[in-house]
Design a protein around this motif. Structure first.
Motif, PDB file in Angstrom:
ATOM      1  N   ASP A 143       0.833  -1.209   0.000  1.00 48.77           N
ATOM      2  CA  ASP A 143       0.000   0.000   0.000  1.00 48.77           C
ATOM      3  C   ASP A 143       0.867   1.258   0.000  1.00 48.77           C
ATOM      4  O   ASP A 143       0.578   2.230  -0.740  1.00 48.77           O
ATOM      5  CB  ASP A 143      -0.929   0.013   1.225  1.00 48.77           C
ATOM      6  CG  ASP A 143      -2.062  -0.993   1.103  1.00 48.77           C
ATOM      7  OD1 ASP A 143      -2.271  -1.512  -0.024  1.00 48.77           O
ATOM      8  OD2 ASP A 143      -2.707  -1.290   2.129  1.00 48.77           O
ATOM      9  N   ARG A 144       1.929   1.265   0.804  1.00 49.06           N
ATOM     10  CA  ARG A 144       2.803   2.448   0.843  1.00 49.06           C
ATOM     11  C   ARG A 144       3.593   2.597  -0.461  1.00 49.06           C
ATOM     12  O   ARG A 144       3.809   3.724  -0.943  1.00 49.06           O
ATOM     13  CB  ARG A 144       3.753   2.355   2.039  1.00 49.06           C
ATOM     14  CG  ARG A 144       3.074   2.572   3.380  1.00 49.06           C
ATOM     15  CD  ARG A 144       4.088   2.916   4.466  1.00 49.06           C
ATOM     16  NE  ARG A 144       5.008   1.822   4.704  1.00 49.06           N
ATOM     17  CZ  ARG A 144       4.844   0.891   5.641  1.00 49.06           C
ATOM     18  NH1 ARG A 144       3.769   0.936   6.420  1.00 49.06           N
ATOM     19  NH2 ARG A 144       5.732  -0.058   5.810  1.00 49.06           N
ATOM     20  N   GLU A 147       1.265   4.101  -3.135  1.00 48.64           N
ATOM     21  CA  GLU A 147       1.025   5.528  -2.919  1.00 48.64           C
ATOM     22  C   GLU A 147       2.245   6.358  -3.299  1.00 48.64           C
ATOM     23  O   GLU A 147       2.123   7.386  -3.989  1.00 48.64           O
ATOM     24  CB  GLU A 147       0.652   5.750  -1.450  1.00 48.64           C
ATOM     25  CG  GLU A 147       0.435   7.208  -1.069  1.00 48.64           C
ATOM     26  CD  GLU A 147      -0.752   7.830  -1.804  1.00 48.64           C
ATOM     27  OE1 GLU A 147      -0.782   9.073  -1.918  1.00 48.64           O
ATOM     28  OE2 GLU A 147      -1.632   7.093  -2.287  1.00 48.64           O
TER      29      GLU A 147
END
Length: 396
Positions: A143-144, A147
């Motif tokens: 997820d990081r 992003e």
């Protein structure tokens, strides 16, 4: 007439007595019979001469001087000097070649694609799970990454590597205290308890931990409290002897708590810095393990608190080993993990999973079978090794 007879008798008696006085002394001085020719009469000289002196070998009948064989003294055992621990992880980075294929080539290759669609992100996720990073940690990392790659827009090789390295280091929780508490306090040595299942290389790793401590300037005494394996005490004693560390042991099947107590007492008497205690790793049932380790802990703490309890884990067992490890964390207060055999697995992400699931920092990692292949764990250096490229500072 009678008077003449009495005088004559008196003279006769006097003559007889005088003759006897001359003969008896001569009889007393009569010489003793001679000894046989093969014997030597030393009776008159023994008291003055003392013990007999052996004749020199040159006085033997052959007349030839025979020199005694030279006395060969056994060579003193060679004490090894372990190499310093500073920078060991950097020197051993090539041992992580199998994990480097997953993280360095695999993940960086996927991230460098021109178009990162859902399929690409699923592949990245699968790679991390395959490397034993763990499901929850994998989702957070992915997820990081999604992003940050979206925000960055451009993705050069250096940027991608820095991005991935940052996320992996963050997942390894670099803020955790990974120091080993091995300094003595108020005349009592620091006590380090080593626990873990049999087969994880526990006793061997215990010997290597002793080398780590000695390399860092500590004096060490070993306690062979794994009394249920006949070879365990011998093995530990061999490791200690190579670096000049004493090993306290008991008879086979002796009470482990008693051996551990004696080891700490000996450590106090000899004023060593650290007492390192190897314990049994039997895991037939949780209750038996709890009773045994609990007793060792209670008995040892009669001398003072235990400073470190290190759990030995085999990295090649992956997630399965974590369930066994959890039992130990419920029995004793584990303060650090020693992860062994990382060089033999492509699942280097197990370090992340261990810390996540157990909530305990990895303090040492084993990267080979050599005696000094155990290194203090540093998250940034470990990630450098996983990615198999130049150090982070050169990319930053």
């Amino acid at each position: 007439m009678k008077e003449y007879l009495l005088v004559a008798l008196a003279l006769l008696v006097a003559l007889i007595v005088g003759g006897l006085s001359l003969v008896v002394p001569k009889l007393r001085r009569r010489p003793e019979p001679p000894l046989p020719e093969t014997e030597v009469d030393t009776r008159a000289e023994e008291d003055l001469a003392g013990p007999p002196v052996e004749a020199a070998e040159s006085d033997l009948s052959t007349g030839v001087l025979v020199e005694p064989p030279p006395v060969v003294e056994a060579p003193a055992p060679t004490i090894e000097v372990p190499e310093p621990t500073a920078g060991r992880l950097v020197r051993l980075r090539s041992r992580l070649s199998r994990s480097q294929n997953v993280f360095g080539k695999g993940l960086l290759g996927l991230l460098s694609r021109d178009h990162l669609d859902e399929d690409a992100w699923e592949e990245i996720e699968d790679s991390l799970i395959t490397a034993d990073v763990g499901l929850d940690a994998t989702r957070e990392i992915v997820d990081r990454l999604r992003e940050r790659t979206r925000v960055l827009g451009t993705r050069s090789a250096g940027e991608l590597r820095t991005l991935l390295a940052t996320e992996l280091v963050t997942a390894l929780e670099p803020e955790l205290d990974r120091s080993l508490r091995t300094a003595p306090k108020e005349g009592v040595p620091a006590v380090v308890l080593v626990v873990g299942v049999n087969g994880a290389g526990k006793t061997t790793t215990c010997g290597k931990i002793a080398r780590v401590l000695i390399a860092d300037g500590r004096t060490v005494l070993l306690g062979a409290a794994d009394t249920f394996r006949a070879a365990a005490a011998d093995q530990l004693e061999t490791w200690g002897g190579r670096v000049g560390a004493e090993t306290v042991r008991g008879p086979e099947a002796a009470d482990p708590a008693s051996v551990a107590f004696d080891a700490v007492k000996r450590g106090i008497d000899t004023t060593v810095d650290t007492v390192l205690i190897d314990t049994a790793g039997r895991l037939q049932n949780k209750i038996g393990l709890m009773d045994e380790l609990g007793k060792v802990k209670r008995v040892v703490e009669k001398h003072g608190p235990i400073d470190e309890t290190l759990l030995i884990l085999d990295a090649t067992t992956g997630q399965n080993g974590l369930e066994q490890a959890r039992v130990f964390t419920e029995v004793v207060n584990v303060t650090g993990v020693v992860l062994t055999k990382l060089d033999g697995t492509a699942k280097g992400g197990i370090v992340i999973a261990v810390q996540r699931k157990l909530g305990i920092p990895v303090k040492l990692v084993g990267l080979g079978e050599g005696p000094d292949d155990l290194a203090p764990f540093d998250p940034a250096q470990f990630v450098d090794a996983l990615l198999g490229t130049e150090p982070l500072a050169r990319d930053a």
